[in-house]
Design a protein around this motif. Structure first.
Motif, short mmCIF file in Angstrom:
data_model
loop_
_atom_site.label_atom_id
_atom_site.label_comp_id
_atom_site.label_asym_id
_atom_site.label_seq_id
_atom_site.Cartn_x
_atom_site.Cartn_y
_atom_site.Cartn_z
N GLY A 15 9.34 -12.77 1.29
CA GLY A 15 8.06 -13.10 1.89
C GLY A 15 7.00 -13.20 0.82
N TYR A 16 5.85 -13.65 1.20
CA TYR A 16 4.76 -13.74 0.22
C TYR A 16 3.45 -13.33 0.87
N ILE A 17 2.51 -12.98 0.01
CA ILE A 17 1.17 -12.64 0.46
C ILE A 17 0.21 -12.95 -0.68
N GLN A 52 -17.85 -0.54 -19.32
CA GLN A 52 -18.01 0.57 -18.37
C GLN A 52 -18.01 0.07 -16.93
N VAL A 53 -18.65 -1.07 -16.68
CA VAL A 53 -18.67 -1.63 -15.32
C VAL A 53 -17.26 -2.04 -14.91
N ALA A 54 -16.51 -2.67 -15.83
CA ALA A 54 -15.14 -3.06 -15.51
C ALA A 54 -14.28 -1.83 -15.21
N GLN A 55 -14.44 -0.79 -16.01
CA GLN A 55 -13.69 0.45 -15.80
C GLN A 55 -14.05 1.09 -14.45
N LYS A 56 -15.34 1.12 -14.14
CA LYS A 56 -15.79 1.70 -12.87
C LYS A 56 -15.25 0.87 -11.70
N GLY A 57 -15.26 -0.45 -11.84
CA GLY A 57 -14.74 -1.32 -10.79
C GLY A 57 -13.26 -1.06 -10.53
N GLU A 58 -12.49 -0.91 -11.61
CA GLU A 58 -11.06 -0.62 -11.46
C GLU A 58 -10.86 0.74 -10.78
N GLU A 59 -11.65 1.71 -11.19
CA GLU A 59 -11.56 3.06 -10.63
C GLU A 59 -11.87 3.05 -9.13
N LEU A 60 -12.91 2.35 -8.74
CA LEU A 60 -13.30 2.30 -7.33
C LEU A 60 -12.35 1.42 -6.50
N MET A 61 -11.74 0.43 -7.13
CA MET A 61 -10.88 -0.50 -6.41
C MET A 61 -9.46 0.06 -6.23
N LYS A 62 -9.07 1.03 -7.06
CA LYS A 62 -7.70 1.55 -7.00
C LYS A 62 -7.28 2.05 -5.61
N PRO A 63 -8.09 2.88 -4.94
CA PRO A 63 -7.67 3.33 -3.60
C PRO A 63 -7.50 2.15 -2.62
N LEU A 64 -8.32 1.15 -2.75
CA LEU A 64 -8.23 -0.03 -1.88
C LEU A 64 -6.93 -0.78 -2.16
N LEU A 65 -6.61 -0.96 -3.43
CA LEU A 65 -5.37 -1.64 -3.81
C LEU A 65 -4.15 -0.84 -3.36
N ASP A 66 -4.23 0.48 -3.51
CA ASP A 66 -3.13 1.34 -3.07
C ASP A 66 -2.92 1.24 -1.56
N LYS A 67 -4.01 1.20 -0.81
CA LYS A 67 -3.92 1.08 0.65
C LYS A 67 -3.28 -0.26 1.03
N ALA A 68 -3.69 -1.32 0.36
CA ALA A 68 -3.11 -2.64 0.64
C ALA A 68 -1.63 -2.66 0.30
N LYS A 69 -1.26 -2.07 -0.84
CA LYS A 69 0.15 -2.05 -1.24
C LYS A 69 0.99 -1.25 -0.24
N THR A 70 0.44 -0.14 0.23
CA THR A 70 1.16 0.66 1.23
C THR A 70 1.38 -0.15 2.50
N LEU A 115 0.46 -12.12 5.15
CA LEU A 115 -0.96 -11.81 5.26
C LEU A 115 -1.39 -11.47 6.69
N PRO A 116 -1.03 -12.28 7.71
CA PRO A 116 -1.45 -11.93 9.07
C PRO A 116 -0.92 -10.56 9.54
N ALA A 117 0.32 -10.26 9.21
CA ALA A 117 0.91 -8.98 9.65
C ALA A 117 0.25 -7.80 8.93
N VAL A 118 -0.06 -7.97 7.64
CA VAL A 118 -0.70 -6.89 6.89
C VAL A 118 -2.13 -6.69 7.38
#
Length: 179
Positions: free
Chosen positions: A28-30, A110-128, A160-163
């Motif tokens: 499948g793909y997303i 620093q902004v890029a690092q902060k963005g990655e730090e804040l985005m990690k939980p969101l990416l983890d939730k999507a991956k789960t 994508l629709p199922a996720v």
């Protein structure tokens, strides 16, 4: 005996074909670039990153204003300055410019690092959620089309629709404008 042999051969063939069918991979793909911006947490994360970025922008604007003011002052008084005064003033302007450039480079990191730090939980939730949907629907592989380009590939299913449904996001949800 021949009938027993034929029956055994048919059973072996059926078992082999069953194992072959099980060995087939379901792909499948997303596109996570479509998923992430419609997740409810995305707006909060981007707002936090924007607020963090603004703290750096304010300081950079101050440095820019200082450079502009001192440069205008230098331009106005340049004709009446001695060579030593001009050299000192040019060094001062170069120093302010270097500080502004260094600060901007540091701020971007620093902004890029902060963005990655804040985005990690969101990416983890999507991956789960993607992993759960893949398991529920029997997918062996899921390809993220936002980071992989395929020229030729067999037809697969878009997850994508199922996720989105798994995450409680409306099927018609679209990313926020300008993001």
């Amino acid at each position: 005996m021949k009938k027993l042999f034929k029956v055994a051969l048919v059973v072996v063939c059926m078992v082999s074909m069953g194992n072959f069918a099980k060995a087939q991979s379901k792909i499948g793909y997303i596109n996570t670039n479509e998923l992430i911006p419609v997740m409810p947490e995305y707006k909060t994360v981007t707002a936090q990153v924007d607020a963090y970025r603004k703290t750096f922008v304010d300081v950079l604007q101050g440095l820019g204003n200082e450079l502009q003011t001192k440069s205008a002052d230098y331009q106005a008084k340049q004709a009446t300055m001695t060579d030593a005064q001009r050299t000192a003033k040019q060094a001062e302007l170069n120093d302010i410019n270097k500080r502004a450039t260094d600060y901007q480079n540091n701020a971007q990191q620093q902004v890029a690092q902060k963005g990655e730090e804040l985005m990690k939980p969101l990416l983890d939730k999507a991956k789960t959620a993607i992993t759960q949907v893949a398991k529920e629907k029997g997918y062996t592989y899921v390809i993220d089309t936002s980071s992989t380009t395929l020229i030729v590939a067999p037809t697969t299913d878009d997850l994508l629709p199922a996720v989105k449904a798994k995450l409680g996001i409306a099927a018609t949800a679209t990313p926020a404008a300008g993001k």
